[in-house]
Design an enzyme around this catalytic site. Structure first.
Site, short mmCIF file in Angstrom:
data_model
loop_
_atom_site.label_atom_id
_atom_site.label_comp_id
_atom_site.label_asym_id
_atom_site.label_seq_id
_atom_site.Cartn_x
_atom_site.Cartn_y
_atom_site.Cartn_z
N GLU A 157 -18.11 -126.83 47.64
CA GLU A 157 -19.29 -126.58 46.81
C GLU A 157 -18.91 -125.80 45.56
O GLU A 157 -17.97 -125.00 45.58
CB GLU A 157 -20.35 -125.81 47.62
CG GLU A 157 -20.91 -126.66 48.73
CD GLU A 157 -21.94 -125.95 49.60
OE1 GLU A 157 -22.75 -126.64 50.22
OE2 GLU A 157 -21.92 -124.71 49.67
N CYS A 164 -23.79 -115.62 47.17
CA CYS A 164 -22.53 -115.13 47.74
C CYS A 164 -22.54 -115.21 49.26
O CYS A 164 -23.48 -114.77 49.91
CB CYS A 164 -22.33 -113.70 47.30
SG CYS A 164 -20.81 -112.99 47.92
#
Ligand code: SF4
Length: 354
Positions: A86, A345
């Site tokens: 990703e 994150c």
């Protein structure tokens, strides 16, 4: 592993002068080019051979999702061997863009709060695959562009920053990361202090940077997450008993070499409720980081990725911040972007862990 683009080019055109590869690399980054046939700086016959033999991009898009306001986009990309990674495009408040890049398929570091860590390591990405995540966003998001070297950016929607904070530990893919960084720096207008390589703290490789003449002067962010060795070991199992003093020694040397007003060392600190977010934890962190010049602390609100931890409350985060600021430290609190599309994150997991 497939051959790199450069290796394929050298096999295909063994007698070309050296400058030709430089032209090819530059063409890959040019905004107007969406395939080899657009690269008119190259001879027509060469363009035709390249179009037939060498892929223009190392990935196919599988899916792309965006936050409702379009400020964050995440793409799932599939490499030629079927590996999936990703990459994320984020727009900041001033309208400029940052790209978050993956460096490995999965990760061996096993950080307890991270979805990628649950995958284990499948393989490292090639330099082409690292670079192509940046190129993907220019190719897919017209009019967003990568600035050209010495190019005019007036009035353009440009990518100004790159963070190597996606899937994987960059220091465990050292050579390919270094090659990718040097390729980006040579072929774009993005400067080294606008690129940040994030590491969980692989000390032998971090030490290598200090001696490596080919390592570019990009910024480094260390995922510290605790200045207490026991707590750190709990959330980052790769942490060795002497990690904190050894990292400190490294940081002193690193900053004496590279540190200045625009080149600083960042300590990333993810805020985990009841784990590392007490005032006592903040005091330990302040005592650890304060003596280092040009060190910054970036507090990261935890994103619910693996389900084992909880997000610290706003009150706790502000109390933590206050201790650090009172100690005279430069502290930022990362705005958590992309949480609703699992692009924040610790949430990148190539669509595997959800
Ligand atoms: S936080 Fe980074 S180093 Fe740790 S497991 Fe996740 S990807 Fe790997």
């Amino acid at each position: 592993m497939n051959k790199t683009r450069h290796e394929q080019f050298s096999e295909l055109f063994p007698n070309e002068p050296k400058y030709r590869w430089k032209q090819v690399e530059l063409a890959l980054f040019q905004e107007k080019n969406h395939g080899w046939n657009d690269a008119t700086s190259l001879p027509a016959a060469m363009r035709a051979s390249l179009a037939e033999k060498i892929s223009w991009l190392s990935f196919e898009k599988v899916t792309e999702v965006a936050e409702r306001d379009g400020s964050v986009r995440k793409v799932l990309l599939e490499a030629e061997d079927g590996s999936r990674i990703e990459s994320v495009l984020m727009q900041n408040k001033s309208g400029k863009y940052s790209v978050c890049v993956s460096t490995q398929v999965g990760c061996a570091m096993g950080c307890a709060f991270c979805s990628t860590g649950k995958l284990g390591l499948k393989r490292s990405l090639t330099a082409d695959e690292i670079v192509d995540q940046l190129r993907y966003w220019q190719l897919s998001q017209n009019p967003i562009t990568i600035p050209a070297p010495n190019g005019d950016t007036e009035g353009k929607e440009i990518i100004t920053n790159i963070v190597l904070m996606g899937m994987g530990e960059p220091m465990n893919n050292y050579e390919n990361v270094r090659e990718a960084l040097n390729t980006i720096l040579a072929n774009t207008g993005i400067g080294p202090t606008h690129i940040t390589v994030s590491s969980a703290g692989v000390l032998p490789r971090l030490k290598k940077i200090l001696e490596d003449k080919e390592w570019p002067p990009v910024c480094i962010a260390i995922s510290l997450h605790s200045a207490d060795p026991i707590i750190r070991k709990k959330i980052m199992p790769s942490s060795s008993p002497n990690f904190l003093p050894e990292l400190y020694e490294w940081a002193e040397e690193y900053l004496s070499k590279f540190g200045n007003r625009s080149h600083y060392l960042t300590f990333e600190y993810i805020m985990l409720d009841g784990v590392n977010d007490s005032v006592e934890d903040a005091k330990k962190l302040a005592a650890y980081a304060k003596p280092l010049s040009h060190a910054k602390i970036n507090l990261i609100p935890y994103n619910d990725a693996a389900g084992e931890f909880q997000t610290s409350s706003q009150e706790k985060i502000f109390a933590f911040m206050e201790v650090l600021q009172d100690a005279g430290l430069d502290v930022t609190r990362r705005q958590s972007l992309g949480g609703s599309i699992k692009a924040a994150c610790g949430q990148l997991a190539a669509g595997v862990v959800r």
